[in-house]
Design a protein around this motif. Sequence first.
Motif, PDB file in Angstrom:
ATOM      1  N   LYS A 178       0.301  -1.049   0.159  1.00 36.71           N
ATOM      2  CA  LYS A 178       0.245  -0.232  -0.089  1.00 36.71           C
ATOM      3  C   LYS A 178       0.953   1.069   0.035  1.00 36.71           C
ATOM      4  O   LYS A 178       1.670   1.382   0.788  1.00 36.71           O
ATOM      5  CB  LYS A 178      -1.136  -0.087   1.750  1.00 36.71           C
ATOM      6  CG  LYS A 178      -2.036  -0.496   1.347  1.00 36.71           C
ATOM      7  CD  LYS A 178      -2.984  -0.826   2.815  1.00 36.71           C
ATOM      8  CE  LYS A 178      -3.893  -2.064   2.319  1.00 36.71           C
ATOM      9  NZ  LYS A 178      -4.637  -2.030   3.392  1.00 36.71           N
ATOM     10  N   ARG A 228      -2.414   5.004  -1.737  1.00 35.52           N
ATOM     11  CA  ARG A 228      -3.729   5.093  -1.787  1.00 35.52           C
ATOM     12  C   ARG A 228      -3.747   4.965  -0.795  1.00 35.52           C
ATOM     13  O   ARG A 228      -5.922   4.415  -0.300  1.00 35.52           O
ATOM     14  CB  ARG A 228      -2.869   3.218  -1.525  1.00 35.52           C
ATOM     15  CG  ARG A 228      -4.387   1.903  -1.299  1.00 35.52           C
ATOM     16  CD  ARG A 228      -3.392   0.672  -1.758  1.00 35.52           C
ATOM     17  NE  ARG A 228      -4.553  -0.399  -2.106  1.00 35.52           N
ATOM     18  CZ  ARG A 228      -4.406  -1.778  -1.770  1.00 35.52           C
ATOM     19  NH1 ARG A 228      -3.541  -2.053  -1.824  1.00 35.52           N
ATOM     20  NH2 ARG A 228      -5.532  -2.440  -1.929  1.00 35.52           N
ATOM     21  N   GLN A 240      -3.733   2.683  -6.537  1.00 33.00           N
ATOM     22  CA  GLN A 240      -2.847   1.440  -6.116  1.00 33.00           C
ATOM     23  C   GLN A 240      -1.709   2.361  -6.268  1.00 33.00           C
ATOM     24  O   GLN A 240      -0.498   2.201  -6.348  1.00 33.00           O
ATOM     25  CB  GLN A 240      -2.674   0.371  -6.691  1.00 33.00           C
ATOM     26  CG  GLN A 240      -4.327  -1.101  -6.491  1.00 33.00           C
ATOM     27  CD  GLN A 240      -4.662  -1.801  -7.037  1.00 33.00           C
ATOM     28  OE1 GLN A 240      -3.226  -2.717  -7.292  1.00 33.00           O
ATOM     29  NE2 GLN A 240      -5.364  -2.145  -8.438  1.00 33.00           N
ATOM     30  N   GLU A 278     -14.688  -3.178   1.942  1.00 38.00           N
ATOM     31  CA  GLU A 278     -13.512  -3.316   1.019  1.00 38.00           C
ATOM     32  C   GLU A 278     -13.050  -1.890   0.749  1.00 38.00           C
ATOM     33  O   GLU A 278     -11.567  -2.483   1.444  1.00 38.00           O
ATOM     34  CB  GLU A 278     -13.981  -4.009  -0.690  1.00 38.00           C
ATOM     35  CG  GLU A 278     -13.046  -4.431  -1.695  1.00 38.00           C
ATOM     36  CD  GLU A 278     -11.925  -5.279  -1.549  1.00 38.00           C
ATOM     37  OE1 GLU A 278     -10.989  -5.375  -1.254  1.00 38.00           O
ATOM     38  OE2 GLU A 278     -12.029  -6.178   0.093  1.00 38.00           O
ATOM     39  N   GLN A 301      -9.146  -1.781   2.250  1.00 39.95           N
ATOM     40  CA  GLN A 301      -8.183  -1.539   1.078  1.00 39.95           C
ATOM     41  C   GLN A 301      -7.139  -0.181   2.135  1.00 39.95           C
ATOM     42  O   GLN A 301      -6.277   0.354   1.526  1.00 39.95           O
ATOM     43  CB  GLN A 301      -8.335  -1.226  -0.085  1.00 39.95           C
ATOM     44  CG  GLN A 301      -8.929  -2.245  -0.608  1.00 39.95           C
ATOM     45  CD  GLN A 301      -8.196  -2.468  -1.974  1.00 39.95           C
ATOM     46  OE1 GLN A 301      -8.323  -1.785  -2.873  1.00 39.95           O
ATOM     47  NE2 GLN A 301      -9.436  -3.522  -2.633  1.00 39.95           N
TER      48      GLN A 301
END
Length: 428
Positions: A3, A7, A103, A418, A422
């Motif tokens: 990460k 992100r 990302q 989700e 993340q």
Amino acid sequence: MKKSAFRLAGVAGAVALGLVLAGCSSSGTGAEKSTVTFWGWAPGYADAVKAFNASHTDVSVTYQEVQPGAKGGYQKMLNAVTAKNAPCLAQVGYETLPSFAAQGALDDVSQYANGDKGKYQPAAWKSVSIGDAVYGAPVDTGPMALFYNKQLFDSLGLAAPTTWDEYQADAVKIHASDPNKFISSPYMDYDYAGLAWQPGATWFGVSGDSWKVTMASAENKKVADYWQGLVKDGVISSAPMYDQAWYTGLGNGDIATVVGAVWQAGVIKGGAADGSGKWAVAPMPQWKAGEDQVGNAGGSATAVLKGCSDPKGAWEFANWMSTDKTTFNTLVQKAGLYPAATALTSLPALTSGDPYFGGQKIYDVFSAAAATVNPSWTWGPVMTKTAADLNDGLGKAWSGQGTIADALQTAQDKTVAELKTQGLKVSQ
């Protein structure tokens, strides 16, 4: 993938905080010829690169064909970014671009790109932008219209519906004429997204440094309830789109319409040869008479990947490929792409009649539609998972088990979870 700060902070926040680095320096000095590499898969891209290299002396482009994104191309690109040996440019679908940005896999080229913003449809430009950052050049779009079996409609004394109320009434009449005939088939993932896109029933947005997920909004429920009503009326075929049963239904008249993007013309022609001469294209039905707004389904960008050694040269090629008339005319012919650049809607390949559609100049309809695509749509950063979760619910809803509204709510809940997993910020 590790990460990055980009992100963790969220896409918009990263842009605001200046965490998106431009990568390496631009050549732009003319001191020596720059070379950039481009990965893609669309037919005609190799020809575009050849034409660019023949007409430009400051930048040279090397093209490498890769597998289509979902079939391995995207993962190859992300792996290359991680290994710091990625190409400068890559073909990336609009729906996937935000996940690449989340990302940290893209370079912001707004300093080179903003001067060309006016060349593109607003909705297409928004598809390559997040906040003030611009991550590539729009290539093609998927403005939507109504493909309909004109022979069937004419036989029942029906004209192409101009509103969704008329569409529902026609659906009932068509099914009443023959229980084996249906107005349409189930729409899934990105095809369904185009239906929601039209009236501004957005799925995602950016608020400050956070993502907003709005799939279960009142606007989305309105669209969902409309199509659920058609399911209740029994006028939606059970044949899945792109299944052989679907193509058979399009060819023999059992499926009367496809509400779809411009590229569906090639899909229908290629899979339902028996329908040749029977079909036509009309504007997408409106929610209120007199409105003029459509959805979009599909489209891609030439994105600039993180670490590009010459982002200025990369933009030069990407913008040229999307706006050069001769080059894009070839892309229309070879790949069926519909231009995101506003000046290219009258290309020779887009102005001739199509025998399959009774000689109609169908691109006239899409040219008008392209100008009215609702520009409010934003794709989310985990669309592969969002689409998969949505399809689980939609598959059941179209068959009468559960509802489309429930499918949207479940997909929203899973998407929010989700995003948090993340490390992306979410605002409700």
